[in-house]
Design a protein around this motif. Sequence first.
Motif, PDB file in Angstrom:
ATOM      1  N   LEU A 200       0.838  -1.201   0.000  1.00 24.81           N
ATOM      2  CA  LEU A 200       0.000   0.000   0.000  1.00 24.81           C
ATOM      3  C   LEU A 200       0.875   1.252   0.000  1.00 24.81           C
ATOM      4  O   LEU A 200       0.583   2.218  -0.715  1.00 24.81           O
ATOM      5  N   ASP A 201       1.928   1.258   0.804  1.00 24.27           N
ATOM      6  CA  ASP A 201       2.871   2.382   0.795  1.00 24.27           C
ATOM      7  C   ASP A 201       3.406   2.624  -0.609  1.00 24.27           C
ATOM      8  O   ASP A 201       3.462   3.761  -1.095  1.00 24.27           O
ATOM      9  N   LYS A 202       3.807   1.545  -1.257  1.00 25.05           N
ATOM     10  CA  LYS A 202       4.364   1.643  -2.608  1.00 25.05           C
ATOM     11  C   LYS A 202       3.345   2.219  -3.585  1.00 25.05           C
ATOM     12  O   LYS A 202       3.671   3.068  -4.428  1.00 25.05           O
ATOM     13  N   GLY A 203       2.091   1.764  -3.464  1.00 26.17           N
ATOM     14  CA  GLY A 203       1.040   2.264  -4.345  1.00 26.17           C
ATOM     15  C   GLY A 203       0.744   3.735  -4.115  1.00 26.17           C
ATOM     16  O   GLY A 203       0.545   4.498  -5.071  1.00 26.17           O
ATOM     17  N   LEU A 204       0.710   4.152  -2.853  1.00 23.23           N
ATOM     18  CA  LEU A 204       0.449   5.564  -2.543  1.00 23.23           C
ATOM     19  C   LEU A 204       1.568   6.462  -3.057  1.00 23.23           C
ATOM     20  O   LEU A 204       1.317   7.544  -3.610  1.00 23.23           O
ATOM     21  N   ILE A 205       2.799   6.018  -2.897  1.00 26.34           N
ATOM     22  CA  ILE A 205       3.938   6.793  -3.394  1.00 26.34           C
ATOM     23  C   ILE A 205       3.867   6.925  -4.913  1.00 26.34           C
ATOM     24  O   ILE A 205       4.129   7.996  -5.480  1.00 26.34           O
ATOM     25  N   ALA A 206       3.482   5.833  -5.573  1.00 24.05           N
ATOM     26  CA  ALA A 206       3.360   5.866  -7.040  1.00 24.05           C
ATOM     27  C   ALA A 206       2.294   6.861  -7.479  1.00 24.05           C
ATOM     28  O   ALA A 206       2.484   7.617  -8.446  1.00 24.05           O
ATOM     29  N   LEU A 207       1.154   6.887  -6.785  1.00 21.87           N
ATOM     30  CA  LEU A 207       0.082   7.831  -7.127  1.00 21.87           C
ATOM     31  C   LEU A 207       0.546   9.276  -6.992  1.00 21.87           C
ATOM     32  O   LEU A 207       0.212  10.139  -7.813  1.00 21.87           O
ATOM     33  N   LYS A 208       1.328   9.542  -5.948  1.00 21.84           N
ATOM     34  CA  LYS A 208       1.821  10.904  -5.731  1.00 21.84           C
ATOM     35  C   LYS A 208       2.821  11.304  -6.813  1.00 21.84           C
ATOM     36  O   LYS A 208       2.798  12.433  -7.311  1.00 21.84           O
ATOM     37  N   LYS A 209       3.678  10.373  -7.207  1.00 23.61           N
ATOM     38  CA  LYS A 209       4.657  10.665  -8.258  1.00 23.61           C
ATOM     39  C   LYS A 209       3.974  10.907  -9.599  1.00 23.61           C
ATOM     40  O   LYS A 209       4.436  11.705 -10.410  1.00 23.61           O
ATOM     41  N   GLN A 210       2.869  10.218  -9.829  1.00 22.43           N
ATOM     42  CA  GLN A 210       2.133  10.362 -11.083  1.00 22.43           C
ATOM     43  C   GLN A 210       1.218  11.583 -11.101  1.00 22.43           C
ATOM     44  O   GLN A 210       0.621  11.901 -12.131  1.00 22.43           O
ATOM     45  N   GLY A 211       1.067  12.251  -9.970  1.00 19.61           N
ATOM     46  CA  GLY A 211       0.192  13.409  -9.895  1.00 19.61           C
ATOM     47  C   GLY A 211      -1.277  13.073  -9.761  1.00 19.61           C
ATOM     48  O   GLY A 211      -2.136  13.956  -9.888  1.00 19.61           O
ATOM     49  N   LYS A 212      -1.601  11.798  -9.471  1.00 21.33           N
ATOM     50  CA  LYS A 212      -3.004  11.381  -9.375  1.00 21.33           C
ATOM     51  C   LYS A 212      -3.572  11.534  -7.962  1.00 21.33           C
ATOM     52  O   LYS A 212      -4.783  11.590  -7.776  1.00 21.33           O
ATOM     53  N   TYR A 213      -2.686  11.562  -6.985  1.00 22.08           N
ATOM     54  CA  TYR A 213      -3.136  11.539  -5.596  1.00 22.08           C
ATOM     55  C   TYR A 213      -4.030  12.726  -5.252  1.00 22.08           C
ATOM     56  O   TYR A 213      -5.100  12.559  -4.660  1.00 22.08           O
ATOM     57  N   GLN A 214      -3.619  13.930  -5.614  1.00 21.46           N
ATOM     58  CA  GLN A 214      -4.398  15.126  -5.294  1.00 21.46           C
ATOM     59  C   GLN A 214      -5.780  15.083  -5.932  1.00 21.46           C
ATOM     60  O   GLN A 214      -6.759  15.550  -5.354  1.00 21.46           O
ATOM     61  N   GLN A 215      -5.873  14.493  -7.109  1.00 20.29           N
ATOM     62  CA  GLN A 215      -7.176  14.373  -7.777  1.00 20.29           C
ATOM     63  C   GLN A 215      -8.105  13.447  -6.988  1.00 20.29           C
ATOM     64  O   GLN A 215      -9.309  13.677  -6.902  1.00 20.29           O
ATOM     65  N   LEU A 216      -7.514  12.388  -6.402  1.00 21.05           N
ATOM     66  CA  LEU A 216      -8.327  11.419  -5.662  1.00 21.05           C
ATOM     67  C   LEU A 216      -8.826  11.961  -4.325  1.00 21.05           C
ATOM     68  O   LEU A 216      -9.732  11.376  -3.713  1.00 21.05           O
ATOM     69  N   LEU A 217      -8.248  13.073  -3.873  1.00 17.98           N
ATOM     70  CA  LEU A 217      -8.719  13.702  -2.631  1.00 17.98           C
ATOM     71  C   LEU A 217     -10.017  14.467  -2.837  1.00 17.98           C
ATOM     72  O   LEU A 217     -10.657  14.867  -1.863  1.00 17.98           O
ATOM     73  N   LEU A 218     -10.402  14.674  -4.084  1.00 15.79           N
ATOM     74  CA  LEU A 218     -11.647  15.376  -4.373  1.00 15.79           C
ATOM     75  C   LEU A 218     -12.832  14.447  -4.115  1.00 15.79           C
ATOM     76  O   LEU A 218     -12.849  13.309  -4.599  1.00 15.79           O
ATOM     77  N   PRO A 219     -13.855  14.898  -3.388  1.00 20.88           N
ATOM     78  CA  PRO A 219     -14.978  14.038  -3.027  1.00 20.88           C
ATOM     79  C   PRO A 219     -15.692  13.374  -4.196  1.00 20.88           C
ATOM     80  O   PRO A 219     -16.141  12.244  -4.071  1.00 20.88           O
ATOM     81  N   LEU A 220     -15.785  14.073  -5.339  1.00 14.18           N
ATOM     82  CA  LEU A 220     -16.564  13.525  -6.445  1.00 14.18           C
ATOM     83  C   LEU A 220     -15.704  12.738  -7.422  1.00 14.18           C
ATOM     84  O   LEU A 220     -16.192  12.252  -8.432  1.00 14.18           O
ATOM     85  N   ASN A 221     -14.392  12.612  -7.149  1.00 12.04           N
ATOM     86  CA  ASN A 221     -13.518  11.888  -8.070  1.00 12.04           C
ATOM     87  C   ASN A 221     -13.700  10.407  -7.885  1.00 12.04           C
ATOM     88  O   ASN A 221     -13.797   9.906  -6.776  1.00 12.04           O
ATOM     89  N   ASP A 222     -13.689   9.676  -8.998  1.00 12.42           N
ATOM     90  CA  ASP A 222     -13.828   8.205  -8.913  1.00 12.42           C
ATOM     91  C   ASP A 222     -12.791   7.546  -9.797  1.00 12.42           C
ATOM     92  O   ASP A 222     -12.655   7.896 -10.926  1.00 12.42           O
TER      93      ASP A 222
END
Length: 298
Positions: free
Chosen positions: A276-298
């Motif tokens: 899970l740590d590895k996956g979260l780090i990958a999302l942040k490097k890809q710039g996807k993490y901030q988008q997933l913090l939006l309530p309506l993002n799926d």
Amino acid sequence: MKNMKYHFIARSAIIALPLQDCSIKDYMSSTYQKNVLFDCILLPKYSGLSIHYLFLILMTIVSFLSIHNTVAQPLSITLAAEDSWPPFADEFGRGISHNIIRHAFEQVDVNISTIVVPYARGLIMTERGSVDGVFNVTREQSTIDRFVFGNEPLFTITASFFFAKDYPTVAKNKWQLPTQSTIGIINGYEYGDEFTTLVEKRKLQVITVDSQRQLTNLLLVGRIDSAIMYDLVADVYIKRMGVNNDIQAKFNNHTSKIFVAFSKLNPQSKHLSELLDKGLIALKKQGKYQQLLLPLND
């Protein structure tokens, strides 16, 4: 048929294999038919090579094909998800936490399924090993003793003391709360390592309920002096109940880093937390993490 060698064809590979005095019948016996699927073509024999050498070559081919034909199955896990913590997790199995966890595990080829339950029940299920983990859990001393955590939080969130707007209070922080104040909290939630000390020092009377809606109603009718609620979650319920002008946050209780807590009864938990740590780090490097913090993002 003596003094001949066989040319074996395995799938797309063509391999010349020498045989000494033997027949096709000997080498197409039931043992070979069961373990190796070869077509035989007769070619002149090389001299000086033994049956044992042939056997070793055949076994090498079989092992090679077996390894390369094995399809790796993705790891599958089951997590308990809270049913009443919007915008992070709701009764329909949706929310920010679901999105982040699902996308993070996709990065490392882990399939997840979720069971939507009350938060306290999810903790118990994880402790008993009925599920692999539970979210959304604050990593503090009380939970570190019970669960396995990774290093990367799902997100960070603040919790505050909420009051009815007409409630008279001069306190500017939690340590100034009037002694013997009645405070409402949610069953099973974590409120920071300081909470026990706060209750003891200020001699607070703690009332425990099962939902944010109950806390809000208790504030409105004056059954409690204050309620500790996570800010973003409280905003959802206050808006839904149409009481924006009746309840407000006065000061902070604590800031929590929220995690998936894995069962100590599962020998794979340490590995799962690392994935899970590895996956979260990958999302942040890809710039996807901030988008997933939006309530309506799926």
